[in-house]
Design a protein around this motif. Structure first.
Motif, PDB file in Angstrom:
ATOM      1  N   GLY A   1       0.816  -1.209   0.000  1.00 34.95           N
ATOM      2  CA  GLY A   1       0.000   0.000   0.000  1.00 34.95           C
ATOM      3  C   GLY A   1       0.849   1.258   0.000  1.00 34.95           C
ATOM      4  N   ILE A   2       1.903   1.262   0.804  1.00 36.54           N
ATOM      5  CA  ILE A   2       2.804   2.418   0.829  1.00 36.54           C
ATOM      6  C   ILE A   2       3.490   2.580  -0.525  1.00 36.54           C
ATOM      7  N   THR A   3       3.861   1.463  -1.127  1.00 40.33           N
ATOM      8  CA  THR A   3       4.493   1.501  -2.448  1.00 40.33           C
ATOM      9  C   THR A   3       3.581   2.173  -3.464  1.00 40.33           C
ATOM     10  N   ARG A   4       2.301   1.846  -3.412  1.00 34.51           N
ATOM     11  CA  ARG A   4       1.363   2.470  -4.344  1.00 34.51           C
ATOM     12  C   ARG A   4       1.153   3.946  -4.013  1.00 34.51           C
ATOM     13  N   LEU A   5       0.992   4.257  -2.740  1.00 33.33           N
ATOM     14  CA  LEU A   5       0.691   5.632  -2.343  1.00 33.33           C
ATOM     15  C   LEU A   5       1.850   6.583  -2.615  1.00 33.33           C
TER      16      LEU A   5
ATOM     17  N   ALA B   1      -7.965   7.819  -6.287  1.00 34.42           N
ATOM     18  CA  ALA B   1      -9.315   8.348  -6.111  1.00 34.42           C
ATOM     19  C   ALA B   1      -9.593   8.790  -4.682  1.00 34.42           C
ATOM     20  N   GLY B   2      -8.688   8.472  -3.761  1.00 33.60           N
ATOM     21  CA  GLY B   2      -8.868   8.966  -2.405  1.00 33.60           C
ATOM     22  C   GLY B   2      -8.863  10.479  -2.340  1.00 33.60           C
TER      23      GLY B   2
ATOM     24  N   VAL C   1      -5.876  11.922   2.669  1.00 33.27           N
ATOM     25  CA  VAL C   1      -5.025  10.755   2.428  1.00 33.27           C
ATOM     26  C   VAL C   1      -3.580  10.937   2.908  1.00 33.27           C
ATOM     27  N   PRO C   2      -3.380  11.212   4.198  1.00 32.50           N
ATOM     28  CA  PRO C   2      -1.998  11.185   4.701  1.00 32.50           C
ATOM     29  C   PRO C   2      -1.450   9.763   4.631  1.00 32.50           C
ATOM     30  N   LEU C   3      -0.172   9.652   4.331  1.00 29.86           N
ATOM     31  CA  LEU C   3       0.422   8.342   4.075  1.00 29.86           C
ATOM     32  C   LEU C   3       0.257   7.396   5.254  1.00 29.86           C
ATOM     33  N   TRP C   4       0.548   7.871   6.460  1.00 30.80           N
ATOM     34  CA  TRP C   4       0.509   6.979   7.622  1.00 30.80           C
ATOM     35  C   TRP C   4      -0.903   6.474   7.887  1.00 30.80           C
TER      36      TRP C   4
ATOM     37  N   HIS D   1      -5.100   2.202   7.237  1.00 29.71           N
ATOM     38  CA  HIS D   1      -6.340   1.732   6.612  1.00 29.71           C
ATOM     39  C   HIS D   1      -6.099   0.410   5.879  1.00 29.71           C
ATOM     40  N   GLN D   2      -4.958   0.321   5.209  1.00 28.34           N
ATOM     41  CA  GLN D   2      -4.591  -0.916   4.515  1.00 28.34           C
ATOM     42  C   GLN D   2      -4.363  -2.048   5.516  1.00 28.34           C
ATOM     43  N   LEU D   3      -3.671  -1.728   6.603  1.00 33.17           N
ATOM     44  CA  LEU D   3      -3.397  -2.728   7.639  1.00 33.17           C
ATOM     45  C   LEU D   3      -4.688  -3.281   8.225  1.00 33.17           C
ATOM     46  N   VAL D   4      -5.589  -2.401   8.605  1.00 38.55           N
ATOM     47  CA  VAL D   4      -6.820  -2.863   9.249  1.00 38.55           C
ATOM     48  C   VAL D   4      -7.706  -3.593   8.246  1.00 38.55           C
TER      49      VAL D   4
END
Length: 348
Positions: free
Chosen positions: A37-41, A230-231, A317-320, A325-328
């Protein structure tokens, strides 16, 4: 006589140890999902333009090697149309390279952590009867995940694309989460086998069949949101653009808009979430009489995910927060799998 003959074989099986091993791999897959997710963001996914399963383990070590990798990236549409005009230099490239390299390295580590102990357990006859095909299937899913990941990257290296295909991104993510569910399910089966000898594996139930597709659609939409950035389509909630349904481009038809337009996909993701709430609350209520902890886990993971999703929107959409959100989201899959397993447990 038969019982005595089988006793040595039964004593060699290690269901508890194999369950723990699978739980460790599941944790690694969750980490993989978050780093992905971080890689994409961070728009890092196209920074490595070649698939080198062996030699790619070692990152560039000299300035000349870094310049070579940067030159390969500079030939991509993403650099020509986005990163280059934005002024990316070698230092910026090294940052995005780090995330993609870390993502791929963790994938390789997961493969090793799965394959090597599997060989050891197999050689020691430690795998209980009936579980070898399932473990091989999980290993194959991991390999398939790597193949899908490369197809995803390749989709962004040609034409005028500045990002990977959001369709391939969703396939990549859903395969990872399906694998995660399989790991958790198998670990739960084995933990139960370690406690209750000769217990049968849990079965997939009708309730799980009804709820799982609703959750899967939301996970797919989440991948589409990430793939299309889209976020950022709205930083308000519950309305978008001061409207319930935002303006969107339907010049190529409604179906095309529903699968390609960032504003409409954002709308779909934020409101399909409530279908997931209804489905999983209903599902958790069925789980509760059998295992209260599993039911509570579903409620907590789901509630946290909803709050994180709204916060991601409001804070742009802050990265952290997006990574959380991805983790949960992955933890929702774990909790759902736990609940589905509870419903499917059978007497020994």
């Amino acid at each position: 006589m038969d019982s005595a003959a089988n006793a040595p074989h039964l004593s060699r099986t290690r269901p508890a140890a194999i369950a723990l091993w699978l739980q460790i791999i599941a944790a690694m897959v969750i980490a993989m999902v978050v780093i992905g997710g971080i890689t994409r963001l961070t728009e890092s996914g196209l920074s490595i333009t070649q698939w080198q399963p062996i030699t790619g383990v070692i990152p560039p070590l000299t300035h000349a090697q870094w310049e070579h990798e940067f030159a390969l990236y500079q030939a991509t549409p993403q650099y020509r149309n986005l990163a280059g005009p934005a002024g990316m230099d070698l230092a910026g490239f090294r940052f995005i390279f780090f995330w993609e390299w870390s993502h791929r390295l963790l994938g390789r580590l997961i493969g090793l952590v799965f394959a090597l102990p599997l060989v050891w357990f197999w050689a020691r006859n430690a795998i209980p009867k009936g579980y070898k095909p399932r473990l091989l299937a999980l290993l194959a899913l991991g390999g398939l995940q790597g193949v899908f990941g490369w197809y995803m990257v390749r989709s962004g290296l040609h034409g005028d694309r500045i990002a990977v295909s959001h369709f391939w991104l969703s396939i990549h993510l859903l395969t990872a989460l399906f694998t995660l569910g399989g790991l958790v399910w198998t670990a739960l089966d084995l933990r139960r086998l370690a406690r209750i000898a000769r217990t049968r594996p849990a079965r997939w139930t009708r309730a799980a069949t009804l709820a799982a597709p609703i959750l899967a659609i939301q996970l797919m939409l989440g991948a589409w949101v990430a793939g299309l950035n889209a976020g950022h389509a709205s930083d308000s909630w519950p309305l978008m653009q001061d409207r319930f349904v935002p303006q969107f481009n339907d010049s190529q038809g409604l179906f095309h808009a529903m699968t390609h337009d960032p504003f409409l996909i954002h709308f779909e993701h934020r409101w399909w979430a409530w279908a997931v709430v209804v489905a999983l609350v209903w599902f958790a209520r069925r789980v509760r009489p059998l295992d209260r902890a599993a039911s509570v886990a579903i409620h907590i993971a789901l509630g946290t995910q909803i709050l994180l999703g709204i916060s991601v929107i409001l804070l742009d959409v802050p990265l952290w927060l997006a990574a959380a959100h991805q983790l949960v989201g992955a933890l929702v899959v774990v909790a759902f799998t736990w609940g589905a397993h509870v419903l499917g447990r059978r007497p020994g």
